[in-house]
Design a protein around this motif. Structure first.
Motif, PDB file in Angstrom:
ATOM      1  N   MET A  16       0.827  -1.197   0.000  1.00  0.00           N
ATOM      2  CA  MET A  16       0.000   0.000   0.000  1.00  0.00           C
ATOM      3  C   MET A  16       0.869   1.258   0.000  1.00  0.00           C
ATOM      4  N   ALA A  17       1.936   1.247   0.780  1.00  0.00           N
ATOM      5  CA  ALA A  17       2.839   2.390   0.827  1.00  0.00           C
ATOM      6  C   ALA A  17       3.491   2.617  -0.538  1.00  0.00           C
ATOM      7  N   GLU A  18       3.884   1.537  -1.190  1.00  0.00           N
ATOM      8  CA  GLU A  18       4.491   1.660  -2.516  1.00  0.00           C
ATOM      9  C   GLU A  18       3.492   2.222  -3.522  1.00  0.00           C
ATOM     10  N   ALA A  19       2.250   1.759  -3.445  1.00  0.00           N
ATOM     11  CA  ALA A  19       1.212   2.274  -4.345  1.00  0.00           C
ATOM     12  C   ALA A  19       0.923   3.741  -4.062  1.00  0.00           C
ATOM     13  N   ALA A  20       0.941   4.131  -2.797  1.00  0.00           N
ATOM     14  CA  ALA A  20       0.665   5.518  -2.429  1.00  0.00           C
ATOM     15  C   ALA A  20       1.709   6.462  -3.002  1.00  0.00           C
ATOM     16  N   LEU A  21       2.973   6.094  -2.909  1.00  0.00           N
ATOM     17  CA  LEU A  21       4.044   6.960  -3.407  1.00  0.00           C
ATOM     18  C   LEU A  21       3.990   7.115  -4.920  1.00  0.00           C
ATOM     19  N   ALA A  22       3.390   6.151  -5.603  1.00  0.00           N
ATOM     20  CA  ALA A  22       3.232   6.261  -7.056  1.00  0.00           C
ATOM     21  C   ALA A  22       2.152   7.273  -7.426  1.00  0.00           C
ATOM     22  N   CYS A  23       1.327   7.671  -6.447  1.00  0.00           N
ATOM     23  CA  CYS A  23       0.232   8.612  -6.712  1.00  0.00           C
ATOM     24  C   CYS A  23       0.663  10.070  -6.571  1.00  0.00           C
ATOM     25  N   GLY A  24       1.738  10.291  -5.863  1.00  0.00           N
ATOM     26  CA  GLY A  24       2.186  11.656  -5.645  1.00  0.00           C
ATOM     27  C   GLY A  24       2.788  11.818  -4.270  1.00  0.00           C
ATOM     28  N   PRO A  84       4.576   4.011  12.968  1.00  0.00           N
ATOM     29  CA  PRO A  84       5.092   2.926  12.120  1.00  0.00           C
ATOM     30  C   PRO A  84       4.752   3.105  10.644  1.00  0.00           C
ATOM     31  N   THR A  85       3.548   3.608  10.352  1.00  0.00           N
ATOM     32  CA  THR A  85       3.163   3.782   8.954  1.00  0.00           C
ATOM     33  C   THR A  85       3.897   4.968   8.341  1.00  0.00           C
ATOM     34  N   ARG A  86       4.074   6.035   9.110  1.00  0.00           N
ATOM     35  CA  ARG A  86       4.853   7.167   8.623  1.00  0.00           C
ATOM     36  C   ARG A  86       6.291   6.731   8.312  1.00  0.00           C
ATOM     37  N   ASP A  87       6.872   5.952   9.212  1.00  0.00           N
ATOM     38  CA  ASP A  87       8.240   5.471   8.991  1.00  0.00           C
ATOM     39  C   ASP A  87       8.317   4.619   7.728  1.00  0.00           C
ATOM     40  N   LEU A  88       7.305   3.803   7.503  1.00  0.00           N
ATOM     41  CA  LEU A  88       7.279   2.966   6.300  1.00  0.00           C
ATOM     42  C   LEU A  88       7.225   3.829   5.044  1.00  0.00           C
ATOM     43  N   LEU A  89       6.367   4.825   5.035  1.00  0.00           N
ATOM     44  CA  LEU A  89       6.253   5.717   3.869  1.00  0.00           C
ATOM     45  C   LEU A  89       7.577   6.423   3.592  1.00  0.00           C
ATOM     46  N   ILE A  90       8.241   6.880   4.637  1.00  0.00           N
ATOM     47  CA  ILE A  90       9.532   7.558   4.476  1.00  0.00           C
ATOM     48  C   ILE A  90      10.560   6.590   3.893  1.00  0.00           C
ATOM     49  N   ALA A  91      10.568   5.367   4.399  1.00  0.00           N
ATOM     50  CA  ALA A  91      11.516   4.379   3.892  1.00  0.00           C
ATOM     51  C   ALA A  91      11.258   4.050   2.428  1.00  0.00           C
ATOM     52  N   ALA A 128       9.787   5.975   0.266  1.00  0.00           N
ATOM     53  CA  ALA A 128      10.102   7.153  -0.548  1.00  0.00           C
ATOM     54  C   ALA A 128      11.581   7.217  -0.887  1.00  0.00           C
ATOM     55  N   ALA A 129      12.428   6.728   0.012  1.00  0.00           N
ATOM     56  CA  ALA A 129      13.870   6.644  -0.235  1.00  0.00           C
ATOM     57  C   ALA A 129      14.451   7.963  -0.756  1.00  0.00           C
ATOM     58  N   GLY A 130      14.090   9.055  -0.089  1.00  0.00           N
ATOM     59  CA  GLY A 130      14.634  10.351  -0.450  1.00  0.00           C
ATOM     60  C   GLY A 130      13.818  11.145  -1.442  1.00  0.00           C
ATOM     61  N   ARG A 131      12.810  10.529  -2.039  1.00  0.00           N
ATOM     62  CA  ARG A 131      11.944  11.264  -2.954  1.00  0.00           C
ATOM     63  C   ARG A 131      11.089  12.261  -2.176  1.00  0.00           C
ATOM     64  N   PRO A 132      10.597  13.319  -2.827  1.00  0.00           N
ATOM     65  CA  PRO A 132       9.748  14.287  -2.133  1.00  0.00           C
ATOM     66  C   PRO A 132       8.553  13.600  -1.486  1.00  0.00           C
ATOM     67  N   LEU A 133       8.262  13.990  -0.247  1.00  0.00           N
ATOM     68  CA  LEU A 133       7.182  13.350   0.489  1.00  0.00           C
ATOM     69  C   LEU A 133       6.631  14.336   1.509  1.00  0.00           C
ATOM     70  N   ASP A 134       5.345  14.513   1.512  1.00  0.00           N
ATOM     71  CA  ASP A 134       4.662  15.396   2.455  1.00  0.00           C
ATOM     72  C   ASP A 134       3.527  14.610   3.088  1.00  0.00           C
ATOM     73  N   ILE A 135       3.738  14.154   4.320  1.00  0.00           N
ATOM     74  CA  ILE A 135       2.755  13.329   5.019  1.00  0.00           C
ATOM     75  C   ILE A 135       1.963  14.194   5.991  1.00  0.00           C
TER      76      ILE A 135
END
Length: 237
Positions: free
Chosen positions: A120-128, A143-150, A152-159
């Motif tokens: 789900m996190a991987e799919a979310a990052l593909a959306c923007g 835990p979910t925020r940490d997963l999204l950050i991981a 993203a691997a340095g890509r722009p991310l605004d949670i």
């Protein structure tokens, strides 16, 4: 002769069925609520007919995480449960987002341990980059925020994190419709400033149809996580 032949064929068919069943792979699932058993049984019947599932429900692990955090003692107890659950399984899927990262880090030798929300996190990052993270338990947010950050691997991310403060009481009372309505209301309020809504807990999946009119995707973990587990069992992930 006809009777003996019939008996032989019956024994042959029963043996063949047993051999086929024993050859089917097993996916083991660790849940922290019994409601998830039926959800994943239905997904397996749809996505992988014949797949054998082994369920373990450990509500105490989530209760401990909520009360004391993700401690070393909890990690030890979780690992012991996972070892018991994994015996003979092709993979283990943890369906709880609060302890999913801890489960994923558990070494079970050759048996992979997957967290249900990674796909789900991987799919979310593909959306923007703008992610509205919605949870009914505060213990799930970090835990979910940490997963999204991981992921993203340095890509722009605004949670932006959104806690549905009153929703969990409905869940614990068994008031599913009220729970999902509360989750959907929280998600709907968060959507205008986001590219995607992430429903952090597997129990929130039923809120997705209530958000079908949004102009952005609302993602939940069970189906995506199940697909990822099946792909891993086939050596595709």
């Amino acid at each position: 002769m006809t009777g003996r032949r019939t008996a032989f064929l019956l024994r042959y068919c029963q043996s063949a069925i047993c051999n086929l069943q024993s050859a089917m792979p097993t996916l083991a699932l660790l849940h922290t609520s019994p409601v998830h058993v039926a959800t994943f049984d239905a997904l397996a019947a749809e996505l992988a007919p014949g797949l054998r599932l082994r369920h373990m429900v450990a509500e105490d692990l989530l209760a401990e995480a909520r009360a004391a955090g993700l401690t070393g003692a909890l990690a030890e107890r979780l690992a012991a449960r996972l070892r018991d659950l994994a015996d003979g399984a092709a993979a283990v899927l943890c369906t709880c987002s609060t302890i999913g990262g801890m489960a994923e880090r558990t070494d079970l030798g050759g048996t992979p341990v997957l967290r249900v929300d990674r796909a789900m996190a991987e799919a979310a990052l593909a959306c923007g980059p703008r992610v509205a993270l919605v949870a009914a338990l505060e213990s799930t947010l970090a835990p979910t925020r940490d997963l999204l950050i991981a992921v993203a691997a340095g890509r722009p991310l605004d949670i932006s994190a959104h806690l549905c403060a009153d929703a969990w009481a409905h869940f614990e009372a068994g008031a599913t419709d009220a729970y999902l309505a509360a989750v959907a209301g929280c998600a709907r309020a968060a959507a205008p400033a986001a590219d995607v809504v992430v429903l952090a807990q597997a129990s929130m999946a039923g809120a997705v149809p209530l958000l079908a009119d949004l102009s952005i995707p609302a993602l939940s973990s069970p189906r995506l996580g199940m697909r990822a587990a099946l792909a891993r069992m086939k050596g595709e992930g």
